[in-house]
Design a protein around this motif. Structure first.
Motif, PDB file in Angstrom:
ATOM      1  N   GLU A  29     -76.820  18.621  43.569  1.00 16.99           N
ATOM      2  CA  GLU A  29     -76.547  18.082  44.907  1.00 16.99           C
ATOM      3  C   GLU A  29     -75.072  17.697  45.037  1.00 16.99           C
ATOM      4  O   GLU A  29     -74.534  17.008  44.169  1.00 16.99           O
ATOM      5  CB  GLU A  29     -77.431  16.852  45.157  1.00 16.99           C
ATOM      6  CG  GLU A  29     -77.248  16.206  46.515  1.00 16.99           C
ATOM      7  CD  GLU A  29     -77.608  17.150  47.639  1.00 16.99           C
ATOM      8  OE1 GLU A  29     -76.656  17.629  48.299  1.00 16.99           O
ATOM      9  OE2 GLU A  29     -78.808  17.414  47.849  1.00 16.99           O
ATOM     10  N   SER A  31     -73.825  16.878  48.431  1.00 15.89           N
ATOM     11  CA  SER A  31     -73.682  16.279  49.752  1.00 15.89           C
ATOM     12  C   SER A  31     -73.276  14.816  49.647  1.00 15.89           C
ATOM     13  O   SER A  31     -73.912  14.034  48.936  1.00 15.89           O
ATOM     14  CB  SER A  31     -75.008  16.387  50.518  1.00 15.89           C
ATOM     15  OG  SER A  31     -75.026  15.512  51.630  1.00 15.89           O
ATOM     16  N   TYR A  32     -72.254  14.435  50.383  1.00 13.53           N
ATOM     17  CA  TYR A  32     -71.807  13.040  50.386  1.00 13.53           C
ATOM     18  C   TYR A  32     -72.907  12.115  50.903  1.00 13.53           C
ATOM     19  O   TYR A  32     -73.162  11.054  50.322  1.00 13.53           O
ATOM     20  CB  TYR A  32     -70.558  12.879  51.248  1.00 13.53           C
ATOM     21  CG  TYR A  32     -70.205  11.438  51.515  1.00 13.53           C
ATOM     22  CD1 TYR A  32     -69.657  10.636  50.519  1.00 13.53           C
ATOM     23  CD2 TYR A  32     -70.452  10.863  52.766  1.00 13.53           C
ATOM     24  CE1 TYR A  32     -69.346   9.298  50.761  1.00 13.53           C
ATOM     25  CE2 TYR A  32     -70.151   9.538  53.005  1.00 13.53           C
ATOM     26  CZ  TYR A  32     -69.608   8.757  52.001  1.00 13.53           C
ATOM     27  OH  TYR A  32     -69.319   7.435  52.242  1.00 13.53           O
ATOM     28  N   ILE A  33     -73.569  12.523  51.989  1.00 16.16           N
ATOM     29  CA  ILE A  33     -74.594  11.670  52.600  1.00 16.16           C
ATOM     30  C   ILE A  33     -75.731  11.414  51.620  1.00 16.16           C
ATOM     31  O   ILE A  33     -76.200  10.271  51.477  1.00 16.16           O
ATOM     32  CB  ILE A  33     -75.143  12.317  53.889  1.00 16.16           C
ATOM     33  CG1 ILE A  33     -74.020  12.510  54.921  1.00 16.16           C
ATOM     34  CG2 ILE A  33     -76.266  11.469  54.470  1.00 16.16           C
ATOM     35  CD1 ILE A  33     -73.353  11.219  55.350  1.00 16.16           C
ATOM     36  N   ILE A  34     -76.164  12.449  50.919  1.00 20.84           N
ATOM     37  CA  ILE A  34     -77.272  12.281  49.961  1.00 20.84           C
ATOM     38  C   ILE A  34     -76.864  11.368  48.814  1.00 20.84           C
ATOM     39  O   ILE A  34     -77.595  10.444  48.439  1.00 20.84           O
ATOM     40  CB  ILE A  34     -77.739  13.643  49.428  1.00 20.84           C
ATOM     41  CG1 ILE A  34     -78.237  14.540  50.562  1.00 20.84           C
ATOM     42  CG2 ILE A  34     -78.829  13.448  48.369  1.00 20.84           C
ATOM     43  CD1 ILE A  34     -79.429  13.988  51.297  1.00 20.84           C
ATOM     44  N   TRP A  35     -75.695  11.613  48.247  1.00 20.55           N
ATOM     45  CA  TRP A  35     -75.254  10.786  47.116  1.00 20.55           C
ATOM     46  C   TRP A  35     -75.037   9.331  47.541  1.00 20.55           C
ATOM     47  O   TRP A  35     -75.407   8.403  46.810  1.00 20.55           O
ATOM     48  CB  TRP A  35     -73.984  11.355  46.490  1.00 20.55           C
ATOM     49  CG  TRP A  35     -74.262  12.331  45.403  1.00 20.55           C
ATOM     50  CD1 TRP A  35     -74.193  13.690  45.465  1.00 20.55           C
ATOM     51  CD2 TRP A  35     -74.700  12.024  44.070  1.00 20.55           C
ATOM     52  NE1 TRP A  35     -74.555  14.247  44.270  1.00 20.55           N
ATOM     53  CE2 TRP A  35     -74.873  13.258  43.388  1.00 20.55           C
ATOM     54  CE3 TRP A  35     -74.965  10.845  43.385  1.00 20.55           C
ATOM     55  CZ2 TRP A  35     -75.284  13.327  42.057  1.00 20.55           C
ATOM     56  CZ3 TRP A  35     -75.391  10.917  42.058  1.00 20.55           C
ATOM     57  CH2 TRP A  35     -75.542  12.130  41.417  1.00 20.55           C
ATOM     58  N   LEU A  83     -64.480  13.726  53.765  1.00 20.72           N
ATOM     59  CA  LEU A  83     -65.680  13.353  53.015  1.00 20.72           C
ATOM     60  C   LEU A  83     -65.465  13.489  51.514  1.00 20.72           C
ATOM     61  O   LEU A  83     -66.026  12.713  50.729  1.00 20.72           O
ATOM     62  CB  LEU A  83     -66.870  14.206  53.447  1.00 20.72           C
ATOM     63  CG  LEU A  83     -67.480  13.871  54.814  1.00 20.72           C
ATOM     64  CD1 LEU A  83     -68.664  14.774  55.108  1.00 20.72           C
ATOM     65  CD2 LEU A  83     -67.918  12.407  54.882  1.00 20.72           C
ATOM     66  N   ASP A  84     -64.646  14.478  51.101  1.00 18.26           N
ATOM     67  CA  ASP A  84     -64.346  14.625  49.676  1.00 18.26           C
ATOM     68  C   ASP A  84     -63.647  13.386  49.131  1.00 18.26           C
ATOM     69  O   ASP A  84     -63.849  13.007  47.973  1.00 18.26           O
ATOM     70  CB  ASP A  84     -63.457  15.847  49.437  1.00 18.26           C
ATOM     71  CG  ASP A  84     -64.206  17.145  49.629  1.00 18.26           C
ATOM     72  OD1 ASP A  84     -65.418  17.165  49.368  1.00 18.26           O
ATOM     73  OD2 ASP A  84     -63.587  18.133  50.055  1.00 18.26           O
ATOM     74  N   GLN A  87     -66.368  10.868  48.619  1.00 22.80           N
ATOM     75  CA  GLN A  87     -67.253  11.364  47.580  1.00 22.80           C
ATOM     76  C   GLN A  87     -66.605  11.243  46.206  1.00 22.80           C
ATOM     77  O   GLN A  87     -67.263  10.930  45.211  1.00 22.80           O
ATOM     78  CB  GLN A  87     -67.619  12.823  47.858  1.00 22.80           C
ATOM     79  CG  GLN A  87     -68.596  13.441  46.884  1.00 22.80           C
ATOM     80  CD  GLN A  87     -70.034  12.988  47.111  1.00 22.80           C
ATOM     81  OE1 GLN A  87     -70.311  11.782  47.161  1.00 22.80           O
ATOM     82  NE2 GLN A  87     -70.929  13.944  47.235  1.00 22.80           N
TER      83      GLN A  87
END
Length: 341
Positions: A29, A31-35, A83-84, A87
């Motif tokens: 995974e 994805s920023y949102i998931i993490w 987002l990176d 993240q």
């Protein structure tokens, strides 16, 4: 879905293992949102396991899962988009917190470069993480450097707070005791700095608060701050003992006391329901990870050198693949270094 599963496990609508199983794919995974969701949702489980023998399995699990994300982003903040950026901060923080070997070594390198040159080139966004990691996995020199930077050099309030919080990250009991007893620091602040960083810190902070409540001018909020991590019958007995010693507290403080008792009882119930099954699951998934590592073309060193982790036992022998913590003595767990590809 992951967030909902963890929330449902706290009031016992489902077992915590059901929520944890949903994270098994997280090494794939990005994805920023998931993490971000997982990091927030994981907090309660982390706190409950912090003082248990299962915590090293929990560390191993998350160290492995976060490694692909961490390696994909690295430390170069000039790369990637908006987002990176966030993240990367999350990945570095989580990798270092759970002892990912490259993250630990990079933190030590950056911190020791500051120590040797006097120039702090550590990015502001990750300073708290780097300081804590370097002090946890370093030794007396790293701790003393933070001490003198915070006391003698007057670096400003934000930097002082970072350094003093990081000083609580050491797992050396005698250094934590020295920190608690040092008159350069307010005891209530030191207690907050060390109680949630390790099992050693929690125990020392609680004993100190109980034995020095009046003499060090502590407040009731210093005691209630322990409730989030208390989850055994002994903890409950200790909290009740404190209440019996201070039975003349105001009605508002008494209300907070009973809230703390209720929270500890809830934590105990959560542990009774989830501790054994969580241990079994962690043994299963970390065993699968170990098997997977053994069947890949990874050069697994027979002897691993651990710089500055524990001065008297720098070599750990045989049978462990990189990045894992292993029980060595009753005093603690020792971090194996993983070669970084």
């Amino acid at each position: 879905m992951i967030d909902d599963a963890f929330k449902l496990s706290q009031p016992f609508h489902t077992d915590n293992v059901n929520a944890l199983r949903l994270t098994e794919y997280m090494d794939k995974e990005f994805s920023y949102i998931i993490w971000e969701t997982v990091i927030v949702a994981l907090g309660y489980t982390h706190d409950m396991l912090l003082r248990t023998s299962e915590f090293y399995l929990f560390e191993n699990y998350w160290s492995d899962l976060v490694t692909p994300l961490y390696e994909s982003l690295g430390w170069d903040f000039s790369l990637g988009g908006h987002l990176d950026y966030f993240q990367r901060i999350n990945a570095i923080d989580m990798a270092c917190m759970y002892g990912q070997a490259h993250c630990v070594n990079e933190s030590l390198t950056q911190y020791r470069d500051w120590m040797s040159t006097g120039i702090n080139n550590i990015r502001d966004e990750v300073r708290a993480t780097v300081y804590c990691t370097a002090i946890r996995h370093g030794g007396l020199d790293e701790w003393n450097f933070a001490y003198f930077e915070s006391v003698a050099n007057n670096p400003g309030q934000q930097e002082t707070n970072r350094l003093r919080s990081a000083m609580g990250c050491t797992e050396k009991a005698w250094l934590l005791q020295r920190y608690l007893e040092d008159d350069n620091f307010t005891a209530s602040n030191v207690i907050s700095d060390i109680r949630d960083k390790s099992s050693v810190g929690f125990s020392l902070a609680w004993d100190y608060a109980m034995n020095n409540f009046e003499s060090r001018g502590l407040g009731y909020n210093n005691i209630w701050g322990f409730e989030d991590y208390m989850n055994t019958q002994y903890d409950l007995d200790q909290m009740n003992l404190f209440g019996s010693r201070h039975n003349n507290m105001s009605s508002s403080d008494a209300s907070n006391f009973y809230d703390a008792i209720e929270r500890v009882e809830t934590n105990i119930a959560w542990m009774d329901r989830n501790k054994a099954s969580t241990k079994d699951w962690l043994l299963e998934v970390t065993g699968i990870m170990a098997t997977r590592a053994r069947t890949t073309n990874v050069d697994i060193p027979k002897y691993v050198y651990v710089p500055h982790r524990h001065d008297d036992t720098a070599i750990i022998q045989d049978g462990k693949y990189g990045g894992k913590r292993v029980p060595r003595t009753a005093e603690g767990l020792y971090q194996l270094a993983r070669p970084h590809a």
